[in-house]
Design a protein around this motif. Structure first.
Motif, mmCIF file in Angstrom:
data_model
loop_
_atom_site.group_PDB
_atom_site.id
_atom_site.type_symbol
_atom_site.label_atom_id
_atom_site.label_comp_id
_atom_site.label_asym_id
_atom_site.label_seq_id
_atom_site.Cartn_x
_atom_site.Cartn_y
_atom_site.Cartn_z
ATOM 1 N N ALA A 56 0.828 -1.414 -0.027
ATOM 2 C CA ALA A 56 0.087 -0.144 -0.044
ATOM 3 C C ALA A 56 0.773 1.317 0.051
ATOM 4 C CB ALA A 56 -1.118 0.076 0.997
ATOM 5 N N SER A 57 2.246 1.238 0.483
ATOM 6 C CA SER A 57 2.978 2.304 0.498
ATOM 7 C C SER A 57 3.849 2.520 -0.796
ATOM 8 C CB SER A 57 3.995 2.121 1.503
ATOM 9 O OG SER A 57 3.530 2.007 2.883
ATOM 10 N N GLY A 58 3.505 1.541 -1.812
ATOM 11 C CA GLY A 58 4.185 1.695 -3.357
ATOM 12 C C GLY A 58 5.294 1.008 -3.299
ATOM 13 N N ARG A 59 5.920 0.106 -2.402
ATOM 14 C CA ARG A 59 7.188 -0.598 -2.234
ATOM 15 C C ARG A 59 6.723 -1.602 -2.977
ATOM 16 N NH1 ARG A 59 8.579 -3.972 2.015
ATOM 17 N NH2 ARG A 59 10.383 -5.151 1.274
ATOM 18 N N ARG A 60 7.936 -2.014 -4.094
ATOM 19 C CA ARG A 60 7.741 -3.300 -4.669
ATOM 20 C C ARG A 60 8.079 -4.464 -3.745
ATOM 21 N NH1 ARG A 60 10.608 -7.370 -6.880
ATOM 22 N NH2 ARG A 60 12.691 -6.650 -6.358
ATOM 23 N N ILE A 61 6.961 -5.549 -3.617
ATOM 24 C CA ILE A 61 7.150 -6.610 -3.046
ATOM 25 C C ILE A 61 7.727 -7.713 -3.640
ATOM 26 C CG2 ILE A 61 5.622 -8.036 -1.442
ATOM 27 C CD1 ILE A 61 6.226 -5.493 -0.092
ATOM 28 N N ARG A 62 7.276 -8.149 -4.794
ATOM 29 C CA ARG A 62 7.217 -9.504 -5.387
ATOM 30 C C ARG A 62 7.128 -9.353 -6.868
ATOM 31 N NH1 ARG A 62 8.795 -14.915 -4.042
ATOM 32 N NH2 ARG A 62 8.152 -16.112 -5.996
ATOM 33 N N ASN A 63 8.151 -9.974 -7.432
ATOM 34 C CA ASN A 63 8.087 -9.845 -9.142
ATOM 35 C C ASN A 63 7.570 -11.277 -9.490
ATOM 36 O OD1 ASN A 63 8.266 -9.465 -11.918
ATOM 37 N ND2 ASN A 63 10.558 -10.149 -11.724
ATOM 38 N N LEU A 64 6.349 -11.376 -9.819
ATOM 39 C CA LEU A 64 5.726 -12.730 -10.110
ATOM 40 C C LEU A 64 6.195 -13.243 -11.259
ATOM 41 C CD1 LEU A 64 1.919 -11.944 -9.098
ATOM 42 C CD2 LEU A 64 3.703 -13.222 -7.646
ATOM 43 N N THR A 65 6.252 -12.497 -12.276
ATOM 44 C CA THR A 65 6.787 -12.982 -13.833
ATOM 45 C C THR A 65 7.168 -12.046 -14.467
ATOM 46 O OG1 THR A 65 6.052 -14.643 -15.415
ATOM 47 C CG2 THR A 65 4.215 -12.976 -14.863
ATOM 48 N N SER A 66 8.180 -12.393 -15.504
ATOM 49 C CA SER A 66 8.570 -11.549 -16.409
ATOM 50 C C SER A 66 9.140 -12.674 -17.622
ATOM 51 C CB SER A 66 9.536 -10.684 -16.008
ATOM 52 O OG SER A 66 9.965 -9.829 -16.938
ATOM 53 N N GLY A 67 8.256 -12.371 -18.792
ATOM 54 C CA GLY A 67 8.858 -13.680 -19.704
ATOM 55 C C GLY A 67 7.573 -13.478 -20.852
ATOM 56 N N VAL A 68 7.841 -14.405 -21.820
ATOM 57 C CA VAL A 68 6.846 -14.441 -22.812
ATOM 58 C C VAL A 68 5.979 -15.410 -22.811
ATOM 59 C CG1 VAL A 68 6.930 -14.832 -25.347
ATOM 60 C CG2 VAL A 68 8.526 -13.533 -24.461
ATOM 61 N N TYR A 69 4.619 -15.150 -22.868
ATOM 62 C CA TYR A 69 3.533 -16.317 -22.715
ATOM 63 C C TYR A 69 2.963 -16.392 -24.126
ATOM 64 C CZ TYR A 69 3.575 -16.173 -17.690
ATOM 65 O OH TYR A 69 4.249 -16.232 -16.529
ATOM 66 N N SER A 70 2.328 -17.674 -24.438
ATOM 67 C CA SER A 70 1.738 -17.872 -25.694
ATOM 68 C C SER A 70 0.144 -17.418 -25.782
ATOM 69 C CB SER A 70 1.822 -19.406 -25.849
ATOM 70 O OG SER A 70 1.099 -20.193 -24.863
ATOM 71 N N ALA A 71 -0.424 -17.673 -26.723
ATOM 72 C CA ALA A 71 -1.854 -17.163 -26.795
ATOM 73 C C ALA A 71 -2.431 -18.287 -25.972
ATOM 74 C CB ALA A 71 -2.463 -17.359 -28.360
ATOM 75 N N GLY A 72 -3.719 -17.633 -25.361
ATOM 76 C CA GLY A 72 -4.411 -18.375 -24.416
ATOM 77 C C GLY A 72 -4.610 -17.956 -23.081
ATOM 78 N N THR A 73 -5.030 -18.793 -22.103
ATOM 79 C CA THR A 73 -5.342 -18.351 -20.767
ATOM 80 C C THR A 73 -4.166 -18.554 -19.929
ATOM 81 O OG1 THR A 73 -7.678 -18.121 -20.952
ATOM 82 C CG2 THR A 73 -7.267 -18.404 -18.813
ATOM 83 N N HIS A 74 -3.809 -17.864 -18.892
ATOM 84 C CA HIS A 74 -2.585 -18.200 -18.093
ATOM 85 C C HIS A 74 -3.243 -17.875 -16.545
ATOM 86 C CE1 HIS A 74 0.033 -18.834 -21.349
ATOM 87 N NE2 HIS A 74 -0.603 -17.926 -22.020
#
Length: 113
Positions: A56-74
């Motif tokens: 809530a203070s704007g501090r980065r807590i966690r990077n969940l993902t960073s990558g390329v995803y294919s078409a579809g639901t994830h």
């Protein structure tokens, strides 16, 4: 810890998803499910995706993902753990979703014990 589950999952009545008009290339939902935050996104084509959690203070807590995803639901699940593996308290958190070629999207969600 972050788990990626590409299968469909039923919506919970506790979901706090916020609707917003998005380009036809993507659809995004964020919801609270007891002590796990779920983010589901659908892509009509392969795209780079980045999802980051802030407190809530704007501090980065966690990077969940960073990558390329294919078409579809994830679907990504975040069990309320920061980048150092510490369990976080209940409260308001924000998820920043960045989809390649689109304006970043921020969603407010609540982590429950």
């Amino acid at each position: 810890y972050c788990c990626i589950d590409d299968s469909e999952s039923p919506h919970s009545s506790q979901a706090v998803a916020v609707e917003e008009s998005r380009p036809p290339s993507s659809e995004v939902e964020v919801g609270s499910f007891s002590n796990v935050i779920r983010t589901r996104f659908s892509l009509t084509q392969e795209k780079r995706v980045s999802i980051t959690v802030f407190n809530a203070s704007g501090r980065r807590i966690r990077n969940l993902t960073s990558g390329v995803y294919s078409a579809g639901t994830h679907q990504l699940r975040w069990p309320g753990i920061d980048d150092e593996g510490n369990t976080l308290p209940s409260g308001v958190y924000y998820m920043r979703l960045e989809l390649e070629g689109e304006k970043p999207l921020i969603r407010k969600t609540v982590l429950l014990d």
